[in-house]
Design a protein around this motif. Structure first.
Motif, PDB file in Angstrom:
ATOM      1  N   THR A 156       0.827  -1.195   0.000  1.00  0.00           N
ATOM      2  CA  THR A 156       0.000   0.000   0.000  1.00  0.00           C
ATOM      3  C   THR A 156       0.863   1.248   0.000  1.00  0.00           C
ATOM      4  O   THR A 156       1.793   1.370   0.795  1.00  0.00           O
ATOM      5  N   LEU A 157       0.540   2.168  -0.902  1.00  0.00           N
ATOM      6  CA  LEU A 157       1.210   3.462  -0.969  1.00  0.00           C
ATOM      7  C   LEU A 157       0.236   4.538  -0.513  1.00  0.00           C
ATOM      8  O   LEU A 157      -0.903   4.594  -1.000  1.00  0.00           O
ATOM      9  N   ASP A 158       0.670   5.365   0.421  1.00  0.00           N
ATOM     10  CA  ASP A 158      -0.118   6.518   0.841  1.00  0.00           C
ATOM     11  C   ASP A 158       0.072   7.637  -0.178  1.00  0.00           C
ATOM     12  O   ASP A 158       1.124   7.729  -0.829  1.00  0.00           O
TER      13      ASP A 158
ATOM     14  N   ASP B 251     -11.413   6.502  -0.847  1.00  0.00           N
ATOM     15  CA  ASP B 251     -10.007   6.787  -0.531  1.00  0.00           C
ATOM     16  C   ASP B 251      -9.155   5.531  -0.547  1.00  0.00           C
ATOM     17  O   ASP B 251      -8.105   5.477   0.114  1.00  0.00           O
ATOM     18  N   TRP B 252      -9.572   4.516  -1.285  1.00  0.00           N
ATOM     19  CA  TRP B 252      -8.869   3.223  -1.305  1.00  0.00           C
ATOM     20  C   TRP B 252      -9.064   2.590  -2.675  1.00  0.00           C
ATOM     21  O   TRP B 252     -10.189   2.307  -3.088  1.00  0.00           O
ATOM     22  N   ILE B 253      -7.962   2.380  -3.396  1.00  0.00           N
ATOM     23  CA  ILE B 253      -7.998   1.767  -4.724  1.00  0.00           C
ATOM     24  C   ILE B 253      -7.002   0.613  -4.711  1.00  0.00           C
ATOM     25  O   ILE B 253      -5.898   0.738  -4.175  1.00  0.00           O
ATOM     26  N   VAL B 254      -7.367  -0.513  -5.319  1.00  0.00           N
ATOM     27  CA  VAL B 254      -6.478  -1.668  -5.413  1.00  0.00           C
ATOM     28  C   VAL B 254      -6.322  -2.050  -6.883  1.00  0.00           C
ATOM     29  O   VAL B 254      -7.307  -2.195  -7.598  1.00  0.00           O
TER      30      VAL B 254
ATOM     31  N   GLN C 254      -3.988   4.476  -0.711  1.00  0.00           N
ATOM     32  CA  GLN C 254      -4.939   5.069   0.231  1.00  0.00           C
ATOM     33  C   GLN C 254      -4.647   6.551   0.368  1.00  0.00           C
ATOM     34  O   GLN C 254      -3.486   6.968   0.361  1.00  0.00           O
ATOM     35  N   THR C 255      -5.716   7.321   0.464  1.00  0.00           N
ATOM     36  CA  THR C 255      -5.576   8.752   0.682  1.00  0.00           C
ATOM     37  C   THR C 255      -5.158   8.989   2.121  1.00  0.00           C
ATOM     38  O   THR C 255      -5.763   8.445   3.049  1.00  0.00           O
ATOM     39  N   GLU C 256      -4.131   9.767   2.290  1.00  0.00           N
ATOM     40  CA  GLU C 256      -3.625  10.153   3.615  1.00  0.00           C
ATOM     41  C   GLU C 256      -3.616  11.676   3.646  1.00  0.00           C
ATOM     42  O   GLU C 256      -2.805  12.305   2.951  1.00  0.00           O
ATOM     43  N   LYS C 257      -4.529  12.236   4.429  1.00  0.00           N
ATOM     44  CA  LYS C 257      -4.666  13.700   4.478  1.00  0.00           C
ATOM     45  C   LYS C 257      -3.396  14.391   4.979  1.00  0.00           C
ATOM     46  O   LYS C 257      -3.095  15.504   4.573  1.00  0.00           O
TER      47      LYS C 257
END
Length: 118
Positions: free
Chosen positions: A7-9, A34-37, A50-53
Motif C-alpha cells: 500500500t502506498l499513501d 479513498d482506497w484503490i487496489v 490510500q488517501t492520507e490527508k
C-alpha cells in the motif's frame, strides 16, 4: 502467510492509482473513495493506494532532516530507455540522482521513488 498487497499513501489515492494503472497496465479490482487496489495480471501481490490527508512527500535522495521514503518499488524491464519513456508519458519524473548505470530512478506523482532495472 501470504503477502496480499503493498500500500502506498498519497494525498489523492485515485490520482496515484491512475498513474500506476497507466504505468503497469494492471486492472482496478477495488475502488472506494479513498482506497484503490490494482491487481497484477495472473494474480500475485496487489498494489493498493490510500488517501492520507497528512501525507508528506518524501525526498530522494534524502539528507538528514528530510522526509524519508518508507519503501520503493523495483520494476524489471527489458529496455531502460523504452521503459523510461513510457514512465515519463504515464506521469513519472526521472530523478536527478542516478546511483547505478543499469537502473533508472523515477518519482511517481506523489513523490514515491521507483526503480526500473534490467
Amino acid at each position: 502467510m501470504t503477502l496480499a498487497g503493498i500500500t502506498l499513501d498519497a494525498p489523492d489515492a485515485r490520482e496515484l492509482a491512475a498513474f500506476y494503472h497507466r504505468l503497469l497496465g494492471w486492472t482496478v479490482i477495488q475502488d472506494e473513495t479513498d482506497w484503490i487496489v490494482l491487481g497484477a495480471p495472473g494474480g500475485g501481490t496487489n498494489l493498493s493506494f490510500q488517501t492520507e490527508k497528512a501525507y508528506v512527500r518524501p525526498v530522494w535522495p534524502a539528507k538528514p532532516g528530510d522526509q524519508q521514503m518508507s519503501m520503493h518499488l523495483d520494476i524489471q524491464v527489458d529496455d531502460l530507455e523504452v521503459a523510461g519513456t513510457h514512465a515519463r508519458k504515464a506521469g513519472a519524473t526521472q530523478a536527478e540522482f542516478q546511483p547505478q548505470d543499469d537502473v533508472r530512478v523515477y518519482l511517481d506523482p506523489a513523490g514515491h521513488p521507483f526503480c526500473l532495472f534490467l
